[in-house]
Design a protein around this motif. Structure first.
Motif, PDB file in Angstrom:
ATOM      1  N   TYR A  18       0.808  -1.221   0.000  1.00 17.94           N
ATOM      2  CA  TYR A  18       0.000   0.000   0.000  1.00 17.94           C
ATOM      3  C   TYR A  18       0.846   1.278   0.000  1.00 17.94           C
ATOM      4  CZ  TYR A  18      -3.712  -3.204   1.438  1.00 17.94           C
ATOM      5  OH  TYR A  18      -4.606  -4.241   1.504  1.00 17.94           O
ATOM      6  N   ALA A  19       2.150   1.125   0.118  1.00 19.19           N
ATOM      7  CA  ALA A  19       3.042   2.245   0.439  1.00 19.19           C
ATOM      8  C   ALA A  19       2.812   3.511  -0.393  1.00 19.19           C
ATOM      9  CB  ALA A  19       4.492   1.797   0.332  1.00 19.19           C
ATOM     10  N   ASP A  20       2.794   3.408  -1.693  1.00 21.42           N
ATOM     11  CA  ASP A  20       2.721   4.620  -2.510  1.00 21.42           C
ATOM     12  C   ASP A  20       1.405   4.760  -3.265  1.00 21.42           C
ATOM     13  OD1 ASP A  20       5.328   5.501  -1.795  1.00 21.42           O
ATOM     14  OD2 ASP A  20       6.158   3.962  -3.111  1.00 21.42           O
ATOM     15  N   THR A  21       0.332   4.239  -2.665  1.00 19.63           N
ATOM     16  CA  THR A  21      -0.966   4.312  -3.332  1.00 19.63           C
ATOM     17  C   THR A  21      -1.679   5.625  -3.000  1.00 19.63           C
ATOM     18  OG1 THR A  21      -2.111   3.231  -1.490  1.00 19.63           O
ATOM     19  CG2 THR A  21      -1.228   1.792  -3.235  1.00 19.63           C
ATOM     20  N   ARG A  22      -2.691   5.930  -3.797  1.00 18.85           N
ATOM     21  CA  ARG A  22      -3.479   7.148  -3.587  1.00 18.85           C
ATOM     22  C   ARG A  22      -4.103   7.163  -2.189  1.00 18.85           C
ATOM     23  NH1 ARG A  22      -4.539   9.114  -8.839  1.00 18.85           N
ATOM     24  NH2 ARG A  22      -3.858   7.596 -10.390  1.00 18.85           N
ATOM     25  N   HIS A  23      -4.546   6.006  -1.728  1.00 18.12           N
ATOM     26  CA  HIS A  23      -5.202   5.895  -0.423  1.00 18.12           C
ATOM     27  C   HIS A  23      -4.247   6.229   0.718  1.00 18.12           C
ATOM     28  CE1 HIS A  23      -9.134   4.926   0.941  1.00 18.12           C
ATOM     29  NE2 HIS A  23      -8.936   3.703   1.366  1.00 18.12           N
ATOM     30  N   ILE A  25      -2.003   8.773   0.807  1.00 14.86           N
ATOM     31  CA  ILE A  25      -1.477  10.136   0.778  1.00 14.86           C
ATOM     32  C   ILE A  25      -1.395  10.712   2.194  1.00 14.86           C
ATOM     33  CG2 ILE A  25      -3.703  11.297   0.337  1.00 14.86           C
ATOM     34  CD1 ILE A  25      -0.227  12.256  -1.136  1.00 14.86           C
ATOM     35  N   GLY A  26      -2.292  10.309   3.092  1.00 14.96           N
ATOM     36  CA  GLY A  26      -2.219  10.780   4.484  1.00 14.96           C
ATOM     37  C   GLY A  26      -0.925  10.352   5.159  1.00 14.96           C
ATOM     38  N   PHE A  27      -0.507   9.105   4.921  1.00  9.49           N
ATOM     39  CA  PHE A  27       0.771   8.622   5.461  1.00  9.49           C
ATOM     40  C   PHE A  27       1.929   9.421   4.867  1.00  9.49           C
ATOM     41  CE2 PHE A  27       0.204   3.904   6.966  1.00  9.49           C
ATOM     42  CZ  PHE A  27      -0.795   4.288   7.842  1.00  9.49           C
ATOM     43  N   MET A  28       1.878   9.674   3.555  1.00 10.59           N
ATOM     44  CA  MET A  28       2.970  10.393   2.886  1.00 10.59           C
ATOM     45  C   MET A  28       3.133  11.794   3.458  1.00 10.59           C
ATOM     46  SD  MET A  28       2.339   9.384  -1.107  1.00 10.59           S
ATOM     47  CE  MET A  28       1.470   7.869  -1.475  1.00 10.59           C
ATOM     48  N   ILE A  29       2.007  12.483   3.672  1.00 11.08           N
ATOM     49  CA  ILE A  29       2.058  13.842   4.215  1.00 11.08           C
ATOM     50  C   ILE A  29       2.525  13.807   5.673  1.00 11.08           C
ATOM     51  CG2 ILE A  29       0.656  15.871   4.810  1.00 11.08           C
ATOM     52  CD1 ILE A  29      -1.049  15.140   2.252  1.00 11.08           C
ATOM     53  N   ALA A  30       2.067  12.832   6.447  1.00 13.48           N
ATOM     54  CA  ALA A  30       2.523  12.685   7.842  1.00 13.48           C
ATOM     55  C   ALA A  30       4.027  12.439   7.883  1.00 13.48           C
ATOM     56  CB  ALA A  30       1.771  11.552   8.533  1.00 13.48           C
ATOM     57  N   ASP A  31       4.527  11.617   6.969  1.00 12.66           N
ATOM     58  CA  ASP A  31       5.977  11.360   6.912  1.00 12.66           C
ATOM     59  C   ASP A  31       6.751  12.642   6.660  1.00 12.66           C
ATOM     60  OD1 ASP A  31       5.697   8.630   7.390  1.00 12.66           O
ATOM     61  OD2 ASP A  31       5.741   8.090   5.256  1.00 12.66           O
ATOM     62  N   GLU A  32       6.231  13.487   5.771  1.00 10.63           N
ATOM     63  CA  GLU A  32       6.907  14.751   5.464  1.00 10.63           C
ATOM     64  C   GLU A  32       6.849  15.703   6.657  1.00 10.63           C
ATOM     65  OE1 GLU A  32       9.166  17.590   3.606  1.00 10.63           O
ATOM     66  OE2 GLU A  32       8.923  15.473   3.082  1.00 10.63           O
ATOM     67  N   LEU A  33       5.719  15.759   7.362  1.00  8.11           N
ATOM     68  CA  LEU A  33       5.632  16.585   8.579  1.00  8.11           C
ATOM     69  C   LEU A  33       6.678  16.157   9.600  1.00  8.11           C
ATOM     70  CD1 LEU A  33       1.774  16.752   9.157  1.00  8.11           C
ATOM     71  CD2 LEU A  33       3.264  18.718   8.738  1.00  8.11           C
ATOM     72  N   ALA A  34       6.792  14.841   9.819  1.00  6.68           N
ATOM     73  CA  ALA A  34       7.768  14.318  10.778  1.00  6.68           C
ATOM     74  C   ALA A  34       9.188  14.674  10.342  1.00  6.68           C
ATOM     75  CB  ALA A  34       7.606  12.806  10.924  1.00  6.68           C
ATOM     76  N   ILE A  92      -5.854  13.843   7.842  1.00  6.04           N
ATOM     77  CA  ILE A  92      -5.388  14.012   6.461  1.00  6.04           C
ATOM     78  C   ILE A  92      -5.905  12.827   5.657  1.00  6.04           C
ATOM     79  CG2 ILE A  92      -3.378  14.364   4.984  1.00  6.04           C
ATOM     80  CD1 ILE A  92      -1.772  14.770   7.708  1.00  6.04           C
ATOM     81  N   VAL A  93      -6.688  13.114   4.608  1.00  6.12           N
ATOM     82  CA  VAL A  93      -7.418  12.048   3.930  1.00  6.12           C
ATOM     83  C   VAL A  93      -7.393  12.235   2.410  1.00  6.12           C
ATOM     84  CG1 VAL A  93      -9.618  13.301   4.174  1.00  6.12           C
ATOM     85  CG2 VAL A  93      -9.633  10.804   3.938  1.00  6.12           C
ATOM     86  N   ASP A  94      -7.372  11.115   1.682  1.00  5.14           N
ATOM     87  CA  ASP A  94      -7.495  11.155   0.224  1.00  5.14           C
ATOM     88  C   ASP A  94      -8.957  11.421  -0.125  1.00  5.14           C
ATOM     89  OD1 ASP A  94      -8.527   8.001  -0.661  1.00  5.14           O
ATOM     90  OD2 ASP A  94      -7.675   8.292   1.319  1.00  5.14           O
ATOM     91  N   GLU A  95      -9.187  12.149  -1.214  1.00  4.94           N
ATOM     92  CA  GLU A  95     -10.548  12.561  -1.558  1.00  4.94           C
ATOM     93  C   GLU A  95     -10.798  12.404  -3.062  1.00  4.94           C
ATOM     94  OE1 GLU A  95     -13.920  13.143  -1.621  1.00  4.94           O
ATOM     95  OE2 GLU A  95     -13.477  14.068   0.324  1.00  4.94           O
ATOM     96  N   SER A 151      -4.330   2.041  -6.150  1.00  6.55           N
ATOM     97  CA  SER A 151      -3.309   2.057  -7.195  1.00  6.55           C
ATOM     98  C   SER A 151      -2.348   3.213  -6.946  1.00  6.55           C
ATOM     99  CB  SER A 151      -3.956   2.212  -8.580  1.00  6.55           C
ATOM    100  OG  SER A 151      -4.514   3.509  -8.727  1.00  6.55           O
ATOM    101  N   GLY A 152      -1.195   3.154  -7.614  1.00 10.01           N
ATOM    102  CA  GLY A 152      -0.214   4.224  -7.488  1.00 10.01           C
ATOM    103  C   GLY A 152      -0.603   5.425  -8.333  1.00 10.01           C
TER     104      GLY A 152
END
Length: 189
Positions: A18-23, A25-34, A92-95, A151-152
């Motif tokens: 699931y790492a780089d999927t559209r769903h 994006i909340g994890f990706m943004i959280a990673d960048e905040l950290a 933070i959620v995908d929409e 999907s990515g």
């Protein structure tokens, strides 16, 4: 403005597939905040967890490890553990209802069919929490929504993603510092 405690929740699914999927994006943004806060995640109860200070505010950042459909379990646990009221939780959620690249901050609202938000509503006391909605578009055939969100991003989207993630972190940092209303008037134009 007095210092506050805020819980920032990046929604996604754990697991390499699931790492780089559209769903996620909340994890990706959280990673960048950290990363920007020079903070690192620890695996704790129901979530990857980190905390940091920003302009006197205490920021608690989680990525639920419960999978998307049970996100409310993690959010509920950490809200109570940290004694943070629902209105100070930013999700933070995908929409899919927003085109790719549109980012909107909202003070509250419905789940719009999003299972992660449905779970948070059910377990955390309703819809009265701010959310950052990150548009992932809806370019999928009827009945193929699950495949699409899992999907990515395509190559054109991947090229734009770093700037969009950066803009998302700017909006979240503004939310932390000046609150939802002023941030919305500044960024939702």
């Amino acid at each position: 403005m007095a210092s506050k405690k805020q819980l920032i929740v990046g929604l996604g699914n754990i697991g390499h597939e699931y790492a780089d999927t559209r769903h996620n994006i909340g994890f990706m943004i959280a990673d960048e905040l950290a990363k920007q806060a020079d903070a690192s995640f620890s695996t704790l109860r129901y979530a990857y967890y980190t905390e940091y200070r920003q302009r006197g505010n205490s920021v608690y950042l989680i990525k639920p490890t419960t999978y998307m459909n049970l996100s409310g379990k993690a959010v509920n646990y950490w809200m109570h553990e940290l004694k943070i009221p629902l209105q100070d939780v930013l999700v933070i959620v995908d929409e899919i209802a927003l085109p790719f690249g549109k980012i909107r901050l909202r003070p509250k609202g419905s789940s719009a069919g999003h299972n992660g938000l449905k779970s948070i509503e059910a377990l955390c006391g309703g819809q009265g929490y701010p959310r950052l909605r990150f548009g992932i578009g809806s370019d999928f055939p009827k009945g193929r929504q699950v495949d699409y969100v899992l999907s990515g991003f395509d190559d054109d989207e991947l090229a734009e993603l770093p700037a969009l993630i950066d803009r998302s972190t700017q909006i979240i940092n503004s939310f932390i510092n000046i609150g939802v209303d002023l941030t919305m008037s500044q960024f939702n134009g």
